[in-house]
Design a protein around this motif. Structure first.
Motif, PDB file in Angstrom:
ATOM      1  N   LEU A  29       0.863  -1.385   0.019  1.00  0.00           N
ATOM      2  CA  LEU A  29      -0.002   0.079  -0.129  1.00  0.00           C
ATOM      3  C   LEU A  29       1.044   1.358   0.074  1.00  0.00           C
ATOM      4  CD1 LEU A  29      -2.723  -1.155   2.463  1.00  0.00           C
ATOM      5  CD2 LEU A  29      -2.795  -1.178  -0.060  1.00  0.00           C
ATOM      6  N   GLU A  30       2.128   1.151   0.630  1.00  0.00           N
ATOM      7  CA  GLU A  30       2.764   2.404   0.807  1.00  0.00           C
ATOM      8  C   GLU A  30       3.307   2.478  -0.937  1.00  0.00           C
ATOM      9  OE1 GLU A  30       6.967   3.855   2.458  1.00  0.00           O
ATOM     10  OE2 GLU A  30       6.696   1.471   2.547  1.00  0.00           O
ATOM     11  N   ARG A  31       3.835   1.619  -1.495  1.00  0.00           N
ATOM     12  CA  ARG A  31       4.355   1.846  -2.921  1.00  0.00           C
ATOM     13  C   ARG A  31       3.202   2.216  -3.764  1.00  0.00           C
ATOM     14  NH1 ARG A  31       7.717  -4.143  -3.148  1.00  0.00           N
ATOM     15  NH2 ARG A  31       9.192  -3.678  -1.348  1.00  0.00           N
ATOM     16  N   ARG A  32       1.981   1.494  -3.571  1.00  0.00           N
ATOM     17  CA  ARG A  32       0.845   2.058  -4.645  1.00  0.00           C
ATOM     18  C   ARG A  32       0.264   3.287  -4.063  1.00  0.00           C
ATOM     19  NH1 ARG A  32      -2.090   4.090  -6.857  1.00  0.00           N
ATOM     20  NH2 ARG A  32      -4.049   3.243  -8.350  1.00  0.00           N
ATOM     21  N   TYR A  33       0.109   3.719  -2.955  1.00  0.00           N
ATOM     22  CA  TYR A  33      -0.327   4.924  -2.331  1.00  0.00           C
ATOM     23  C   TYR A  33       0.771   5.903  -1.700  1.00  0.00           C
ATOM     24  CZ  TYR A  33      -4.722   2.605  -3.477  1.00  0.00           C
ATOM     25  OH  TYR A  33      -5.700   1.673  -4.116  1.00  0.00           O
ATOM     26  N   ASP A  34       0.644   5.967  -0.292  1.00  0.00           N
ATOM     27  CA  ASP A  34       1.895   6.593   0.195  1.00  0.00           C
ATOM     28  C   ASP A  34       1.801   6.206   1.702  1.00  0.00           C
ATOM     29  OD1 ASP A  34      -0.549   7.525   1.454  1.00  0.00           O
ATOM     30  OD2 ASP A  34      -0.261   9.608   1.051  1.00  0.00           O
ATOM     31  N   VAL A  35       2.842   6.782   2.587  1.00  0.00           N
ATOM     32  CA  VAL A  35       3.243   6.376   3.911  1.00  0.00           C
ATOM     33  C   VAL A  35       1.771   6.393   4.869  1.00  0.00           C
ATOM     34  CG1 VAL A  35       4.576   6.483   5.893  1.00  0.00           C
ATOM     35  CG2 VAL A  35       5.742   6.723   3.594  1.00  0.00           C
ATOM     36  N   VAL A  36       1.041   7.160   4.608  1.00  0.00           N
ATOM     37  CA  VAL A  36      -0.151   7.744   5.562  1.00  0.00           C
ATOM     38  C   VAL A  36      -1.017   6.364   5.436  1.00  0.00           C
ATOM     39  CG1 VAL A  36      -1.842   9.184   6.131  1.00  0.00           C
ATOM     40  CG2 VAL A  36       0.122  10.176   5.345  1.00  0.00           C
ATOM     41  N   THR A  37      -1.301   6.121   3.841  1.00  0.00           N
ATOM     42  CA  THR A  37      -2.201   4.712   3.771  1.00  0.00           C
ATOM     43  C   THR A  37      -1.448   3.629   4.441  1.00  0.00           C
ATOM     44  OG1 THR A  37      -2.769   5.907   1.710  1.00  0.00           O
ATOM     45  CG2 THR A  37      -3.228   3.436   1.998  1.00  0.00           C
ATOM     46  N   LYS A  38      -0.261   3.567   4.244  1.00  0.00           N
ATOM     47  CA  LYS A  38       0.253   1.969   5.156  1.00  0.00           C
ATOM     48  C   LYS A  38       0.124   2.404   6.517  1.00  0.00           C
ATOM     49  CE  LYS A  38       4.876   0.287   5.772  1.00  0.00           C
ATOM     50  NZ  LYS A  38       6.409   0.571   5.426  1.00  0.00           N
ATOM     51  N   ALA A  39       0.236   3.333   7.145  1.00  0.00           N
ATOM     52  CA  ALA A  39       0.265   3.612   8.561  1.00  0.00           C
ATOM     53  C   ALA A  39      -1.171   3.346   9.099  1.00  0.00           C
ATOM     54  CB  ALA A  39       0.802   5.019   9.126  1.00  0.00           C
ATOM     55  N   ILE A  40      -2.056   3.812   8.400  1.00  0.00           N
ATOM     56  CA  ILE A  40      -3.698   3.640   8.832  1.00  0.00           C
ATOM     57  C   ILE A  40      -3.912   2.113   8.610  1.00  0.00           C
ATOM     58  CG2 ILE A  40      -5.888   4.038   8.215  1.00  0.00           C
ATOM     59  CD1 ILE A  40      -5.019   6.985   7.265  1.00  0.00           C
ATOM     60  N   THR A  41      -3.345   1.554   7.579  1.00  0.00           N
ATOM     61  CA  THR A  41      -3.878   0.116   7.499  1.00  0.00           C
ATOM     62  C   THR A  41      -2.987  -0.841   8.547  1.00  0.00           C
ATOM     63  OG1 THR A  41      -3.894   0.417   5.138  1.00  0.00           O
ATOM     64  CG2 THR A  41      -3.905  -1.959   5.842  1.00  0.00           C
ATOM     65  N   SER A  42      -1.911  -0.470   8.683  1.00  0.00           N
ATOM     66  CA  SER A  42      -1.097  -1.262   9.988  1.00  0.00           C
ATOM     67  C   SER A  42      -1.961  -1.084  11.124  1.00  0.00           C
ATOM     68  CB  SER A  42       0.575  -0.843   9.760  1.00  0.00           C
ATOM     69  OG  SER A  42       1.050  -1.094   8.841  1.00  0.00           O
ATOM     70  N   GLY A  43      -2.095   0.214  11.480  1.00  0.00           N
ATOM     71  CA  GLY A  43      -2.945   0.549  12.749  1.00  0.00           C
ATOM     72  C   GLY A  43      -4.285  -0.324  12.770  1.00  0.00           C
ATOM     73  N   LEU A  44      -4.890  -0.360  11.782  1.00  0.00           N
ATOM     74  CA  LEU A  44      -6.421  -0.949  11.785  1.00  0.00           C
ATOM     75  C   LEU A  44      -6.063  -2.644  12.182  1.00  0.00           C
ATOM     76  CD1 LEU A  44      -8.018   0.678   8.666  1.00  0.00           C
ATOM     77  CD2 LEU A  44      -9.017   0.673  11.090  1.00  0.00           C
ATOM     78  N   PHE A  45      -5.188  -3.168  11.280  1.00  0.00           N
ATOM     79  CA  PHE A  45      -4.707  -4.577  11.489  1.00  0.00           C
ATOM     80  C   PHE A  45      -4.343  -4.789  12.907  1.00  0.00           C
ATOM     81  CE2 PHE A  45      -3.576  -5.544   6.693  1.00  0.00           C
ATOM     82  CZ  PHE A  45      -4.495  -6.519   6.513  1.00  0.00           C
ATOM     83  N   LEU A  46      -3.322  -3.982  13.212  1.00  0.00           N
ATOM     84  CA  LEU A  46      -3.174  -4.300  14.823  1.00  0.00           C
ATOM     85  C   LEU A  46      -4.382  -4.094  15.741  1.00  0.00           C
ATOM     86  CD1 LEU A  46       0.413  -2.417  14.692  1.00  0.00           C
ATOM     87  CD2 LEU A  46      -0.037  -4.812  15.099  1.00  0.00           C
ATOM     88  N   SER A  47      -4.950  -3.095  15.542  1.00  0.00           N
ATOM     89  CA  SER A  47      -6.471  -2.766  16.574  1.00  0.00           C
ATOM     90  C   SER A  47      -7.142  -3.994  16.414  1.00  0.00           C
ATOM     91  CB  SER A  47      -6.956  -1.722  16.088  1.00  0.00           C
ATOM     92  OG  SER A  47      -6.256  -0.630  16.060  1.00  0.00           O
ATOM     93  N   GLY A  48      -7.228  -4.773  15.206  1.00  0.00           N
ATOM     94  CA  GLY A  48      -8.140  -6.009  15.105  1.00  0.00           C
ATOM     95  C   GLY A  48      -7.564  -7.078  15.805  1.00  0.00           C
ATOM     96  N   TYR A  49      -6.175  -7.278  15.641  1.00  0.00           N
ATOM     97  CA  TYR A  49      -5.491  -8.522  16.335  1.00  0.00           C
ATOM     98  C   TYR A  49      -5.437  -8.222  17.832  1.00  0.00           C
ATOM     99  CZ  TYR A  49      -3.616  -9.695  11.576  1.00  0.00           C
ATOM    100  OH  TYR A  49      -3.454  -9.977  10.496  1.00  0.00           O
TER     101      TYR A  49
END
Length: 525
Positions: free
Chosen positions: A106-126
């Motif tokens: 997601l970072e390569r396709r979009y940007d660092v912010v997208t990547k950080a939000i997605t990682s945060g969502l994954f970690l919250s779910g786990y």
């Protein structure tokens, strides 16, 4: 005798995992997080299956089958189609980019912010959902199977706490200090045990019903309970047939194609061929999954009828009724392996997400590989302890599992949306992904709150709602892409981390699996 066989099998798995991983260099990201990109198809298949299969599924899905019949097999059989799609379309793109985590793409396709939000969502779910539920349901199963309260002369509450910390500490050692290869190897050994142990239960059950004949038992089961063998069911069912064509397939695609805890096994493949073979082998075995997670529930209904107060008691009651005493310890060890697998796989993926996507990317950009792994391990210890303290509290919350299954849509649908659009388009910009993530989470949360309060019963099934929101979010992204396109089209680079020559039989065998799944539905409809 039961406890000795339990300890013996558990110790055997630990020793074999240790010897299998001694030579893997785990001071590098690839070595620790992806098993040195050395996993074979068989190891990937075993790890995928056991990461997926755990006590909340074995107990919960059999309980659902006890109540509703064979229609709940949708959660198992449709997974095979999602795994085929992942093997043919998603995995080649993942391995071409040489990614360690989904947010990295997601970072390569979009940007660092997208990547950080997605990682945060994954970690919250786990952290809030997956890890505590695995610990709690696993502890409940072991507490009941070994009658821990009586054995240790403690209350049921104390027994749950003891089991939670026992499972949590053991799983943490595998996941945090062993890396992905230790997790994958232990998963493979346990997968063999789980398949043997899981199939023993319906076999012994059918022998019981059929007076020593499996064939007679099966024909008696179908003849006496025809209403339980309708794969379509009513519109009031927990999985209405129509949802197969809407949200069910989206949930399956998210889980098998984009969920870090699952896809990380395939990302560790030595090449694309092995990754595809692993996914296809796992998908074929997944078709047989209902034999372990649905059929015992149907057998329990035939044997116990409506005498059980709680449908979730169906599986443990059947086990205690039909399994010979000499095999209880082995089966408990296998279940313990399944519990550990789901826990340590999610924990290992959390460590990976934090170390690679948050610590090295956002906090200390010049961190060495060794430091990244070290900090990731420390984060894993904290996360594991957090889950261990939360898990026992779930026994005081009524109906939490159904509720949390619904809430999972908060992060699964938004993440699936931006990955699908990211791969299928070249000029949709990063701002579109950020808007889709935020709108996806907010809109779904609004739905959940309204559905649980002032508008209860007024919405369609939550799987339909997921599909509707998926279409809305895709539309939002495409509209933004039309109005504010990227200046340069996105082109994925081949990093040459692994060979990405596809397995030549992938499409034929993948198509065959889809035909088999369709045939099963036609037969039972």
């Amino acid at each position: 005798m039961g406890i000795l066989s339990f300890l013996g099998f558990t110790l055997l798995v630990g020793i074999l995992s240790y010897f299998a991983t001694r030579k893997t260099d785990e001071n590098t990201s690839d070595g620790y997080f992806l098993g040195g990109r050395s996993l074979s198809g068989i190891v990937i298949a075993g790890s995928l299956l056991l990461t997926n299969l755990s006590t909340e599924q074995i107990v919960g899905l059999n309980g659902a089958a006890f109540s509703e019949g064979i229609l709940v097999m949708a959660w198992e059989t449709l997974a095979a189609i999602a795994m085929v799609i992942t093997a043919i379309f998603l995995l080649p793109r993942y391995l071409k980019g040489g990614i360690t985590t989904i947010p990295q793409f997601l970072e390569r396709r979009y940007d660092v912010v997208t990547k950080a939000i997605t990682s945060g969502l994954f970690l919250s779910g786990y952290a809030v959902i997956l890890l505590p539920i695995v610990l709690y349901t696993g502890s409940l199963a072991l507490t009941t199977m070994f009658n821990i309260p009586e054995l240790l002369d403690v209350s049921k509450n104390v027994a749950i706490w003891i089991c939670v910390f026992g499972i949590g500490i053991t799983g943490s050692i595998y996941a945090i200090f062993g890396g992905l290869k230790a997790v994958a190897v232990s998963d493979t050994i346990n997968a063999v045990g789980l398949l043997i142990g899981g199939i023993m239960i319906p076999v012994f059950g059918l022998l019981e019903i059929g007076d020593g004949s499996i064939g007679n038992g099966l024909s008696t089961l179908i003849k006496d309970n025809p209403q339980k063998f309708d794969a379509i069911g009513s519109s009031e069912a927990s999985v209405p047939f129509a949802t197969i064509f809407t949200g069910m397939m989206l949930v399956q695609l998210f889980y098998w194609g984009t969920n870090q805890a699952i896809i990380q096994r395939a990302l560790g493949a030595k090449n694309l061929k092995e990754g595809q073979k692993g996914l296809i082998l796992a998908s074929f075995i997944k078709i047989l999954g209902p034999l372990i997670v649905v059929l015992p529930g149907l057998i329990a209904f035939h044997m116990f009828g409506n005498t059980l107060d709680n449908a979730d008691e169906a599986y443990p009651t059947l086990v205690s009724k039909v399994l010979p005493l000499s095999l209880v310890g082995f089966f408990a060890a296998v279940l313990f392996g399944a519990i550990l697998s789901s826990f340590n796989s999610a924990l290992n993926s959390s460590v990976t997400l934090f170390g690679i996507d948050i610590y090295k990317q956002l906090l200390v950009k010049n961190a060495s590989e060794k430091e990244t792994v070290k900090v990731g391990k420390l984060f894993g210890v904290v996360l594991a302890l957090f889950a261990m303290f939360i898990a026992p509290l779930l026994q005081y919350v009524g109906g939490i599992f159904e509720y949390l299954q619904q809430v999972n849509g908060c992060y699964s649908i938004p993440i699936l949306t931006i990955i699908v659009v990211g791969y299928l388009t070249k000029r949709v910009p990063a701002i579109a992904a950020i808007v889709a993530l935020i709108s996806g989470v907010v809109l779904y949360l609004i739905y959940v709150v309204l559905d649980r309060t002032i508008m209860q019963g007024m919405f369609p099934h939550f799987l339909h709602v997921m599909a509707i929101l998926f279409v809305i979010n895709v539309g939002i992204m495409l509209l933004i892409g039309k109005l504010f396109p990227r200046k340069e089209a996105n082109v994925q680079q081949y990093t040459q981390e692994v060979d990405i020559t596809p397995w030549r039989h992938i499409k034929i065998i993948g198509g065959l699996i889809c035909v088999i799944v369709t045939g099963i539905y036609i037969y039972f409809s």
